[in-house]
Design an enzyme around this catalytic site. Structure first.
Site, short mmCIF file in Angstrom:
data_model
loop_
_atom_site.label_atom_id
_atom_site.label_comp_id
_atom_site.label_asym_id
_atom_site.label_seq_id
_atom_site.Cartn_x
_atom_site.Cartn_y
_atom_site.Cartn_z
N GLU A 66 -9.65 6.72 3.64
CA GLU A 66 -10.66 5.61 4.33
C GLU A 66 -9.66 4.46 4.76
O GLU A 66 -8.93 4.22 4.24
CB GLU A 66 -11.82 5.40 3.70
N LYS A 104 0.81 -1.17 0.02
CA LYS A 104 0.02 0.07 0.19
C LYS A 104 0.70 1.17 -0.11
O LYS A 104 0.24 2.26 -0.42
CB LYS A 104 -0.92 -0.06 1.33
N SER A 117 1.80 -9.84 -0.92
CA SER A 117 1.43 -8.41 -0.91
C SER A 117 1.74 -7.89 0.42
O SER A 117 1.93 -6.57 0.71
CB SER A 117 -0.25 -8.26 -1.17
#
Ligand code: PLP
Length: 394
Positions: free
Chosen positions: A112, A90, A378
């Site tokens: 968010e 991310k 990930s």
């Protein structure tokens, strides 16, 4: 590079667009006009690449997982996004978007978050750049994900509980949208996945595409070819998968496999297997595939991994699914947990439960022995230790 990419109207085939309240239009339209110019300025690229290298720790390694390879009878490489600063992919997107926000003259960042991973990645880059950071998070998630809330606060972010609806990600997203409508001038909204109104899905995919860009170079060094036979990634909204697929989209010999969360079983009523259960519709600003009731209300999703617990997928994934460029499969909680344990025991790497869904699909594949497989790892599983240890009674 156009067949699978966004067109000038913001669509991927039947999917995409910008379905937004009129009051958000000026913000989104200005972003649409500016994002490519800004992203490809040489000075932007220089700073982005520098931060990816010195702050995030890129390039992330491509690791030959020998014992997993032996078990499945093929050659398996892991793209180690788990080794990035803050522990997942991310941060690639938030670093990109914070540089963009600076150049747009924004002083205040909103985001968010569901599990808190995107909130942490956003709070991190806001601290780095000295920008105010507001993170909307469902009241229920704030309780469930206390360590990530503490991280965000430590880095100076304000965490605002979303108290409406189911008090989870969907509601946090609504609150963030509302904030943006009220603060259109000074605020940039950093969306955390390849979802949202155009240009977000394309912008996020481009920032994450560094994953496949590096993979090609690393594979070439290791195997003599840039092209694996299979690429696997898990899909929540779809950002790590889009980053992992991006530079392989036009090489039709590379089989792309996207792994969704089947939760307690596809037809158990507790699942997040969007492509199997979903129908076309509009969610969070774009036309895509989403889980919904017969009269179009969004269904509550479920997965043991908070990062895959999303009722939709990004519009580019909906397109790749519909035109069959990528295969969409699903993995249950139990299958994912077993795969996570196996990876820990065979490779000494504890994967995020999200990533473990991609590993679990190896069980269902048939190999001749000569294939090369790349899996996007990930994120790291530290955040999931509690779930793992309780599940396995360790
Ligand atoms: C958030 C998250 C995901 C799911 O999000 P995508 O946008 O689908 O990539 C997957 N893995 C990890 C480790 C995450 O934190």
């Amino acid at each position: 590079m156009n067949k699978y990419q966004v067109n000038e109207n913001g669509y991927y085939g039947d999917f995409g667009g910008a379905y937004i309240p009129e009051m958000l239009y000026p913000n989104v339209e200005y972003l649409r006009q500016q994002y490519l110019n800004i992203m490809y300025e040489p000075e932007f690229q220089r700073e982005f690449q520098q931060l990816l290298k010195d702050y995030v720790g890129r390039p992330s390694p491509l690791f030959l997982a020998e014992r997993l390879s032996k078990k499945y009878g093929t050659t398996i490489y892991l793209k180690r996004e788990d080794l990035n600063h803050t522990g997942a992919h991310k941060i690639n997107n938030t670093v990109g978007q914070i540089l963009l926000a600076e150049r747009l003259g924004k002083k205040r960042i909103i985001a968010e978050t569901g599990a808190g991973q995107h909130g942490v990645a956003t709070a991190t880059v806001c601290a780095l750049k000295g920008l105010e950071c507001i993170v909307y998070m469902g009241e229920k998630d704030i309780v469930r994900q206390a360590p990530n809330v503490a991280r965000m606060k430590m880095m100076g972010a304000t965490v605002i509980p979303a108290t409406s609806g189911s008090k989870t990600l969907k509601d946090a997203t609504n609150e963030a949208m509302r904030d943006w409508i009220n603060n259109p001038i000074d605020t940039h909204y950093i969306i955390g996945s390849a979802v949202g109104p155009h240009p977000y899905p394309d912008m996020v995919a481009r920032f994450q595409s560094v994953i496949s860009e590096e993979t090609k170079i690393q594979l070439k060094e290791k195997t003599g070819s840039e092209y694996p036979d299979y690429v696997l990634a898990c899909v929540g909204g779809g950002s790590n998968a889009m980053g992992m697929f991006y530079h392989f989209l036009d090489d039709e010999n590379v089989k792309l496999i996207a792994v969704e969360a089947a939760g307690k079983g596809v037809h158990s009523g507790e699942s997040a297997a969007t492509t199997l259960l979903g129908k076309e519709g509009v969610l969070h600003g774009s036309r895509s595939i989403l889980m919904q009731t017969a009269d179009g209300q969004v269904t509550e999703p479920y997965s043991i991994s908070a990062g895959l617990d999303y009722p939709g997928i990004g519009p580019q994934h909906a397109h790749l699914f519909k035109v069959k460029r990528a295969e969409y499969v699903s993995i249950t909680d139990d299958e994912a947990m077993q795969a996570g344990l196996l990876c820990a025991r065979l490779e000494g790497i504890i994967p995020a439960i999200e990533s473990a869904h991609a590993f679990a699909h190896l069980e269902k594949m048939k190999f001749t022995g000569n294939e090369t497989v790349v899996i996007c790892l990930s994120g790291r599983g530290d955040k999931d230790l509690d779930t793992y240890t309780k599940y396995f009674d360790l």
